[in-house]
Design a protein around this motif. Structure first.
Motif, PDB file in Angstrom:
ATOM      1  N   SER A  54       0.834  -1.214   0.000  1.00  0.00           N
ATOM      2  CA  SER A  54       0.000   0.000   0.000  1.00  0.00           C
ATOM      3  C   SER A  54       0.868   1.265   0.000  1.00  0.00           C
ATOM      4  N   TYR A  55       1.978   1.250   0.743  1.00  0.00           N
ATOM      5  CA  TYR A  55       2.872   2.405   0.773  1.00  0.00           C
ATOM      6  C   TYR A  55       3.679   2.506  -0.523  1.00  0.00           C
ATOM      7  N   ALA A  56       4.067   1.377  -1.061  1.00  0.00           N
ATOM      8  CA  ALA A  56       4.789   1.384  -2.340  1.00  0.00           C
ATOM      9  C   ALA A  56       3.916   1.996  -3.430  1.00  0.00           C
ATOM     10  N   GLU A  57       2.628   1.702  -3.386  1.00  0.00           N
ATOM     11  CA  GLU A  57       1.690   2.274  -4.360  1.00  0.00           C
ATOM     12  C   GLU A  57       1.567   3.785  -4.173  1.00  0.00           C
ATOM     13  N   ILE A  58       1.548   4.240  -2.928  1.00  0.00           N
ATOM     14  CA  ILE A  58       1.488   5.678  -2.657  1.00  0.00           C
ATOM     15  C   ILE A  58       2.712   6.374  -3.240  1.00  0.00           C
ATOM     16  N   VAL A  59       3.882   5.788  -3.019  1.00  0.00           N
ATOM     17  CA  VAL A  59       5.123   6.373  -3.537  1.00  0.00           C
ATOM     18  C   VAL A  59       5.093   6.400  -5.063  1.00  0.00           C
ATOM     19  N   ALA A  60       4.713   5.280  -5.675  1.00  0.00           N
ATOM     20  CA  ALA A  60       4.689   5.197  -7.144  1.00  0.00           C
ATOM     21  C   ALA A  60       3.687   6.184  -7.738  1.00  0.00           C
TER      22      ALA A  60
END
Length: 109
Positions: A54-60
């Motif tokens: 979920s955080y990786a998606e926010i960053v991307a």
């Protein structure tokens, strides 16, 4: 060998000064302070981290929307966090004001 390389140079290494000859040999003098002709070069620190999806998606998503690379996205996020911490340390509040004038205090933990 040109004159510049023939002269010894001094480079500050934490609490010591390392004297280097033209051939690279030298000695370290503990506790010595010296002026350097060039300012000390700050070497970037490399980090490796694991993020939940979920955080990786926010960053991307943030990187894509802002047209940044991931490094610059993290750099900006850290700068914002630092600015918030500085304001809170001064006793200031962080507030979001909606277009209709309604204010909401933002609390960061």
């Amino acid at each position: 060998m040109n004159q510049k390389n023939e002269r010894s140079r001094k480079r500050i290494v934490t609490d010591t000064v390392e004297t280097l000859d033209a051939d690279g040999a030298g000695e370290t003098l503990p506790g010595t302070v010296s002026e350097s002709r060039k300012p000390a070069k700050k070497v970037p620190t490399r980090f490796s981290l694991s993020l939940p999806p979920s955080y990786a998606e926010i960053v991307a998503t943030t990187a894509e929307v802002k047209e940044l690379n991931v490094t610059d996205t993290f750099r900006r996020a850290l700068a914002i966090m630092h600015a918030i911490d500085e304001e809170e340390a001064k006793g200031n509040r962080i507030v979001s004001v909606e277009t209709d004038g309604i204010s909401t205090r933002l609390v960061f933990v």
